[in-house]
Design an enzyme around this catalytic site. Structure first.
Site, PDB file in Angstrom:
ATOM      1  N   LYS A  13      46.581  49.491  35.318  1.00 37.43           N
ATOM      2  CA  LYS A  13      47.115  48.125  35.210  1.00 37.43           C
ATOM      3  C   LYS A  13      46.206  47.230  34.398  1.00 37.43           C
ATOM      4  CE  LYS A  13      46.985  46.974  39.558  1.00 37.43           C
ATOM      5  NZ  LYS A  13      46.566  48.131  40.352  1.00 37.43           N
ATOM      6  N   ARG A  88      50.870  42.065  45.728  1.00 39.53           N
ATOM      7  CA  ARG A  88      50.535  43.366  46.282  1.00 39.53           C
ATOM      8  C   ARG A  88      51.219  43.604  47.619  1.00 39.53           C
ATOM      9  NH1 ARG A  88      45.366  44.177  43.549  1.00 39.53           N
ATOM     10  NH2 ARG A  88      44.564  46.236  44.003  1.00 39.53           N
ATOM     11  N   ARG A 156      32.012  49.695  40.939  1.00 38.83           N
ATOM     12  CA  ARG A 156      32.387  48.827  42.041  1.00 38.83           C
ATOM     13  C   ARG A 156      32.170  49.536  43.368  1.00 38.83           C
ATOM     14  NH1 ARG A 156      38.239  46.859  40.243  1.00 38.83           N
ATOM     15  NH2 ARG A 156      38.591  47.431  42.407  1.00 38.83           N
TER      16      ARG A 156
HETATM   17  P1  ADP Z   1      42.437  47.785  42.007  1.00 31.83           P
HETATM   18  O1  ADP Z   1      43.794  47.443  41.449  1.00 31.83           O
HETATM   19  O2  ADP Z   1      41.772  48.832  41.185  1.00 31.83           O
HETATM   20  O3  ADP Z   1      42.421  48.082  43.468  1.00 31.83           O
HETATM   21  P2  ADP Z   1      41.609  44.993  41.937  1.00 31.83           P
HETATM   22  O4  ADP Z   1      40.451  44.520  41.183  1.00 31.83           O
HETATM   23  O5  ADP Z   1      42.964  44.536  41.519  1.00 31.83           O
HETATM   24  O6  ADP Z   1      41.474  46.563  41.861  1.00 31.83           O
HETATM   25  O7  ADP Z   1      41.449  44.635  43.480  1.00 31.83           O
HETATM   26  C1  ADP Z   1      40.287  44.923  44.195  1.00 31.83           C
HETATM   27  C2  ADP Z   1      40.355  44.371  45.606  1.00 31.83           C
HETATM   28  O8  ADP Z   1      40.575  42.950  45.574  1.00 31.83           O
HETATM   29  C3  ADP Z   1      41.488  44.888  46.464  1.00 31.83           C
HETATM   30  O9  ADP Z   1      41.180  46.126  47.064  1.00 31.83           O
HETATM   31  C4  ADP Z   1      41.626  43.745  47.485  1.00 31.83           C
HETATM   32  O10 ADP Z   1      40.624  43.784  48.461  1.00 31.83           O
HETATM   33  C5  ADP Z   1      41.414  42.517  46.638  1.00 31.83           C
HETATM   34  N1  ADP Z   1      42.690  42.010  46.071  1.00 31.83           N
HETATM   35  C6  ADP Z   1      42.971  41.861  44.743  1.00 31.83           C
HETATM   36  N2  ADP Z   1      44.229  41.397  44.564  1.00 31.83           N
HETATM   37  C7  ADP Z   1      44.763  41.253  45.803  1.00 31.83           C
HETATM   38  C8  ADP Z   1      46.020  40.837  46.296  1.00 31.83           C
HETATM   39  N3  ADP Z   1      47.021  40.479  45.473  1.00 31.83           N
HETATM   40  N4  ADP Z   1      46.210  40.815  47.646  1.00 31.83           N
HETATM   41  C9  ADP Z   1      45.242  41.174  48.490  1.00 31.83           C
HETATM   42  N5  ADP Z   1      44.031  41.589  48.094  1.00 31.83           N
HETATM   43  C10 ADP Z   1      43.774  41.643  46.769  1.00 31.83           C
END
Ligand code: ADP
Ligand code: ZN
Length: 210
Positions: A13, A88, A156
């Site tokens: 993504k 999400r 990360r």
């Molecule tokens: P990835 O898509 O690789 O999991 P992200 O950087 O999008 O990585 O998200 C990392 C973390 O940030 C998630 O595991 C969650 O804890 C938090 N997070 C990000 N976006 C959301 C969201 N829309 N709702 C809830 N938690 C989120």
């Protein structure tokens, strides 16, 4: 053009969002990057989110919904935007609809779970701008250094193996129902994730521009 990037963690993504951002000259709004930034600068929201994020769990809906609501009101979003990592959950998608967001496309990048585990465990990200790289398949020009901004590339905490499994479980349970949600709205575009970033990009652009 308002676009949502959907897909499991590690489906690509963020990488595709970066390409589209440049192609259409519109900002990417990555909730993950915004939360990590808040964590680094030690804001109250960052502190609240830290334990969830480190464990690979979702940050509570009301926190991320607030973040996106504020961000979408900024001037640079008027010409369009790409949402990366939001929504999400179904409540997040419903909140986005209530904000009056006019989404044109929801791009769902589908990749098998075992491929994802491989990708995430080798993933490195730029500490400064968040751009993703991979130790084998997507190396920067200079090892450990971001091509775009010169920031340091780091792993990360939530890209460690047991946390990855947890994130995938949560994806299937909480996020995958959004595929149907947007299918019913007639906005869903399913892209089969390819082995190379360029091939996936080609499929994404073809779906949007024909
Ligand atoms: P990835 O898509 O690789 O999991 P992200 O950087 O999008 O990585 O998200 C990392 C973390 O940030 C998630 O595991 C969650 O804890 C938090 N997070 C990000 N976006 C959301 C969201 N829309 N709702 C809830 N938690 C989120
Ligand atoms: Zn960078």
């Amino acid at each position: 053009m308002n676009i949502i990037m959907l897909g499991a963690p590690g489906a690509g993504k963020g990488t595709q969002a970066a390409v589209l951002c440049e192609h259409f000259n519109i900002p990417t709004i990555s909730t993950g990057n915004i939360i990590r930034e808040a964590l680094r600068t030690g804001t109250e929201m960052g502190l609240k989110a830290k334990s969830f994020m480190d464990a690979g769990q979702l940050v509570p809906d009301e926190v991320v919904i607030g973040i996106v609501k504020d961000r979408l009101q900024e001037d640079d979003c008027k010409a369009g935007y790409i949402l990366d990592g939001f929504p999400r959950t179904i409540p997040q998608a419903e909140a986005l609809d209530k904000m009056g967001a006019n989404i044109d496309y929801v791009i769902d990048i589908e990749v098998a779970d075992d491929v994802i585990v491989n990708r995430l465990s080798g993933r490195r990200v730029c500490e400064k701008c968040g751009r993703p790289y991979h130790t084998e398949s997507l190396k920067p020009k200079v090892e450990g250094v971001c091509d775009d901004c010169g920031g340091a590339l780091v792993q990360r905490k939530d890209d460690q193996i047991d946390t990855i499994k947890n994130r995938l479980d949560i994806y299937h349970k909480e996020t995958e129902p959004l595929v149907n949600y947007y299918k019913e709205q007639g906005k869903l575009v399913v892209i089969e994730g390819q082995d190379t970033v360029a091939d996936t990009t080609e499929a994404v652009l073809k779906a949007i521009e024909g």
